[in-house]
Design a protein around this motif. Sequence first.
Motif, PDB file in Angstrom:
ATOM      1  N   GLN A   3       0.868  -1.183   0.000  1.00  0.00           N
ATOM      2  CA  GLN A   3       0.000   0.000   0.000  1.00  0.00           C
ATOM      3  C   GLN A   3       0.903   1.230   0.000  1.00  0.00           C
ATOM      4  O   GLN A   3       2.004   1.193   0.514  1.00  0.00           O
ATOM      5  N   ASP A   4       0.419   2.301  -0.599  1.00  0.00           N
ATOM      6  CA  ASP A   4       1.276   3.478  -0.773  1.00  0.00           C
ATOM      7  C   ASP A   4       1.085   4.549   0.305  1.00  0.00           C
ATOM      8  O   ASP A   4       1.342   5.724   0.065  1.00  0.00           O
ATOM      9  N   GLY A   5       0.639   4.155   1.491  1.00  0.00           N
ATOM     10  CA  GLY A   5       0.410   5.103   2.568  1.00  0.00           C
ATOM     11  C   GLY A   5      -1.052   5.449   2.767  1.00  0.00           C
ATOM     12  O   GLY A   5      -1.403   6.206   3.668  1.00  0.00           O
ATOM     13  N   CYS A   6      -1.915   4.895   1.944  1.00  0.00           N
ATOM     14  CA  CYS A   6      -3.343   5.191   2.020  1.00  0.00           C
ATOM     15  C   CYS A   6      -4.048   4.419   3.144  1.00  0.00           C
ATOM     16  O   CYS A   6      -5.124   4.793   3.571  1.00  0.00           O
ATOM     17  N   VAL A   7      -3.445   3.338   3.625  1.00  0.00           N
ATOM     18  CA  VAL A   7      -4.063   2.508   4.651  1.00  0.00           C
ATOM     19  C   VAL A   7      -3.428   2.807   6.005  1.00  0.00           C
ATOM     20  O   VAL A   7      -2.211   2.709   6.168  1.00  0.00           O
ATOM     21  N   GLU A   8      -4.259   3.186   6.967  1.00  0.00           N
ATOM     22  CA  GLU A   8      -3.785   3.464   8.318  1.00  0.00           C
ATOM     23  C   GLU A   8      -4.065   2.303   9.265  1.00  0.00           C
ATOM     24  O   GLU A   8      -3.290   2.039  10.176  1.00  0.00           O
ATOM     25  N   THR A   9      -5.191   1.619   9.048  1.00  0.00           N
ATOM     26  CA  THR A   9      -5.568   0.482   9.895  1.00  0.00           C
ATOM     27  C   THR A   9      -6.182  -0.612   9.039  1.00  0.00           C
ATOM     28  O   THR A   9      -6.701  -0.357   7.956  1.00  0.00           O
ATOM     29  N   ALA A  10      -6.116  -1.833   9.548  1.00  0.00           N
ATOM     30  CA  ALA A  10      -6.759  -2.985   8.899  1.00  0.00           C
ATOM     31  C   ALA A  10      -7.312  -3.853  10.027  1.00  0.00           C
ATOM     32  O   ALA A  10      -6.542  -4.492  10.741  1.00  0.00           O
ATOM     33  N   THR A  11      -8.614  -3.829  10.199  1.00  0.00           N
ATOM     34  CA  THR A  11      -9.241  -4.524  11.320  1.00  0.00           C
ATOM     35  C   THR A  11     -10.469  -5.300  10.860  1.00  0.00           C
ATOM     36  O   THR A  11     -10.941  -5.140   9.739  1.00  0.00           O
ATOM     37  N   GLY A  12     -10.987  -6.133  11.757  1.00  0.00           N
ATOM     38  CA  GLY A  12     -12.257  -6.805  11.530  1.00  0.00           C
ATOM     39  C   GLY A  12     -12.243  -7.820  10.408  1.00  0.00           C
ATOM     40  O   GLY A  12     -11.191  -8.309   9.986  1.00  0.00           O
ATOM     41  N   GLY A  13     -13.414  -8.107   9.918  1.00  0.00           N
ATOM     42  CA  GLY A  13     -13.602  -9.029   8.819  1.00  0.00           C
ATOM     43  C   GLY A  13     -13.252 -10.464   9.157  1.00  0.00           C
ATOM     44  O   GLY A  13     -13.102 -10.843  10.328  1.00  0.00           O
TER      45      GLY A  13
ATOM     46  N   GLY B 279      -1.959 -21.185  13.389  1.00  0.00           N
ATOM     47  CA  GLY B 279      -2.244 -22.051  12.240  1.00  0.00           C
ATOM     48  C   GLY B 279      -3.690 -22.020  11.789  1.00  0.00           C
ATOM     49  O   GLY B 279      -4.093 -22.828  10.956  1.00  0.00           O
ATOM     50  N   SER B 280      -4.481 -21.093  12.326  1.00  0.00           N
ATOM     51  CA  SER B 280      -5.866 -20.999  11.869  1.00  0.00           C
ATOM     52  C   SER B 280      -5.897 -20.422  10.450  1.00  0.00           C
ATOM     53  O   SER B 280      -4.894 -19.917   9.946  1.00  0.00           O
ATOM     54  N   PHE B 281      -7.051 -20.489   9.832  1.00  0.00           N
ATOM     55  CA  PHE B 281      -7.178 -20.047   8.449  1.00  0.00           C
ATOM     56  C   PHE B 281      -8.555 -19.452   8.219  1.00  0.00           C
ATOM     57  O   PHE B 281      -9.477 -19.637   9.015  1.00  0.00           O
ATOM     58  N   ILE B 282      -8.664 -18.732   7.117  1.00  0.00           N
ATOM     59  CA  ILE B 282      -9.939 -18.196   6.669  1.00  0.00           C
ATOM     60  C   ILE B 282     -10.519 -19.218   5.706  1.00  0.00           C
ATOM     61  O   ILE B 282      -9.905 -19.520   4.675  1.00  0.00           O
ATOM     62  N   PRO B 283     -11.671 -19.801   6.048  1.00  0.00           N
ATOM     63  CA  PRO B 283     -12.231 -20.843   5.186  1.00  0.00           C
ATOM     64  C   PRO B 283     -12.594 -20.329   3.791  1.00  0.00           C
ATOM     65  O   PRO B 283     -12.926 -19.147   3.626  1.00  0.00           O
ATOM     66  N   ALA B 284     -12.512 -21.208   2.816  1.00  0.00           N
ATOM     67  CA  ALA B 284     -12.941 -20.871   1.457  1.00  0.00           C
ATOM     68  C   ALA B 284     -14.350 -20.296   1.520  1.00  0.00           C
ATOM     69  O   ALA B 284     -15.169 -20.717   2.327  1.00  0.00           O
ATOM     70  N   GLY B 285     -14.609 -19.332   0.690  1.00  0.00           N
ATOM     71  CA  GLY B 285     -15.913 -18.677   0.674  1.00  0.00           C
ATOM     72  C   GLY B 285     -15.748 -17.229   0.287  1.00  0.00           C
ATOM     73  O   GLY B 285     -14.768 -16.853  -0.358  1.00  0.00           O
ATOM     74  N   ALA B 286     -16.694 -16.408   0.713  1.00  0.00           N
ATOM     75  CA  ALA B 286     -16.677 -14.995   0.350  1.00  0.00           C
ATOM     76  C   ALA B 286     -17.097 -14.153   1.540  1.00  0.00           C
ATOM     77  O   ALA B 286     -17.827 -14.609   2.411  1.00  0.00           O
ATOM     78  N   GLY B 287     -16.621 -12.905   1.562  1.00  0.00           N
ATOM     79  CA  GLY B 287     -16.971 -11.971   2.623  1.00  0.00           C
ATOM     80  C   GLY B 287     -15.964 -10.847   2.653  1.00  0.00           C
ATOM     81  O   GLY B 287     -15.212 -10.623   1.707  1.00  0.00           O
ATOM     82  N   THR B 288     -15.936 -10.141   3.774  1.00  0.00           N
ATOM     83  CA  THR B 288     -14.976  -9.063   3.961  1.00  0.00           C
ATOM     84  C   THR B 288     -13.724  -9.639   4.597  1.00  0.00           C
ATOM     85  O   THR B 288     -13.792 -10.230   5.671  1.00  0.00           O
ATOM     86  N   LEU B 289     -12.590  -9.470   3.945  1.00  0.00           N
ATOM     87  CA  LEU B 289     -11.317  -9.945   4.489  1.00  0.00           C
ATOM     88  C   LEU B 289     -10.886  -9.041   5.636  1.00  0.00           C
ATOM     89  O   LEU B 289     -10.640  -9.512   6.744  1.00  0.00           O
ATOM     90  N   VAL B 290     -10.771  -7.742   5.394  1.00  0.00           N
ATOM     91  CA  VAL B 290     -10.438  -6.740   6.404  1.00  0.00           C
ATOM     92  C   VAL B 290     -11.119  -5.421   6.048  1.00  0.00           C
ATOM     93  O   VAL B 290     -11.414  -5.163   4.885  1.00  0.00           O
ATOM     94  N   GLU B 291     -11.322  -4.614   7.080  1.00  0.00           N
ATOM     95  CA  GLU B 291     -11.849  -3.271   6.897  1.00  0.00           C
ATOM     96  C   GLU B 291     -10.656  -2.325   6.956  1.00  0.00           C
ATOM     97  O   GLU B 291      -9.975  -2.253   7.980  1.00  0.00           O
ATOM     98  N   LEU B 292     -10.403  -1.637   5.855  1.00  0.00           N
ATOM     99  CA  LEU B 292      -9.233  -0.767   5.760  1.00  0.00           C
ATOM    100  C   LEU B 292      -9.609   0.654   6.147  1.00  0.00           C
ATOM    101  O   LEU B 292     -10.537   1.239   5.587  1.00  0.00           O
ATOM    102  N   GLY B 293      -8.875   1.209   7.124  1.00  0.00           N
ATOM    103  CA  GLY B 293      -9.082   2.582   7.545  1.00  0.00           C
ATOM    104  C   GLY B 293      -8.056   3.492   6.897  1.00  0.00           C
ATOM    105  O   GLY B 293      -6.972   3.065   6.530  1.00  0.00           O
TER     106      GLY B 293
END
Length: 125
Positions: free
Chosen positions: A49-59, A81-95
């Motif tokens: 990221q080029d400085g546009c992202v200050e936080t990455a939370t949730g999802g 060792g946990s993982f994000i299961p296959a599927g769809a949704g919000t990965l992270v909320e970028l601030g």
Amino acid sequence: MCKRIQRLLISLCTLVTLAFAQDVTFTLQSNGNLDYDSSADIYGFQFSQDGCVETATGGAAADAGFTVSVGNNVLGFSFTGSFIPAGAGTLVELGGNPTYDCLSNFVVSGIGGSSLAWDYVEGQP
């Protein structure tokens, strides 16, 4: 006979490759959510990221217990060792002020550190 076997092997390899293709599509929404649609479990991710992202939370990253850090790159992984299961949704909320052009160079890891193919598309305004 040899050419016939060779064509058969090439066809078989192509089918196996297509059958086991693991793809992730990322979409940056206008609200800053980085959404994902994945045919494989996600064990880690990173993108520049080029400085546009200050936080990455949730999802889904938070739901999976990922540690997510923001610097020149946004990096997400699990110490357990946990993982994000296959599927769809919000990965992270970028601030901050994330835009489509400010994110690049995605790296996505599957099981055992395997590399997953990815695509990045712009969401609806």
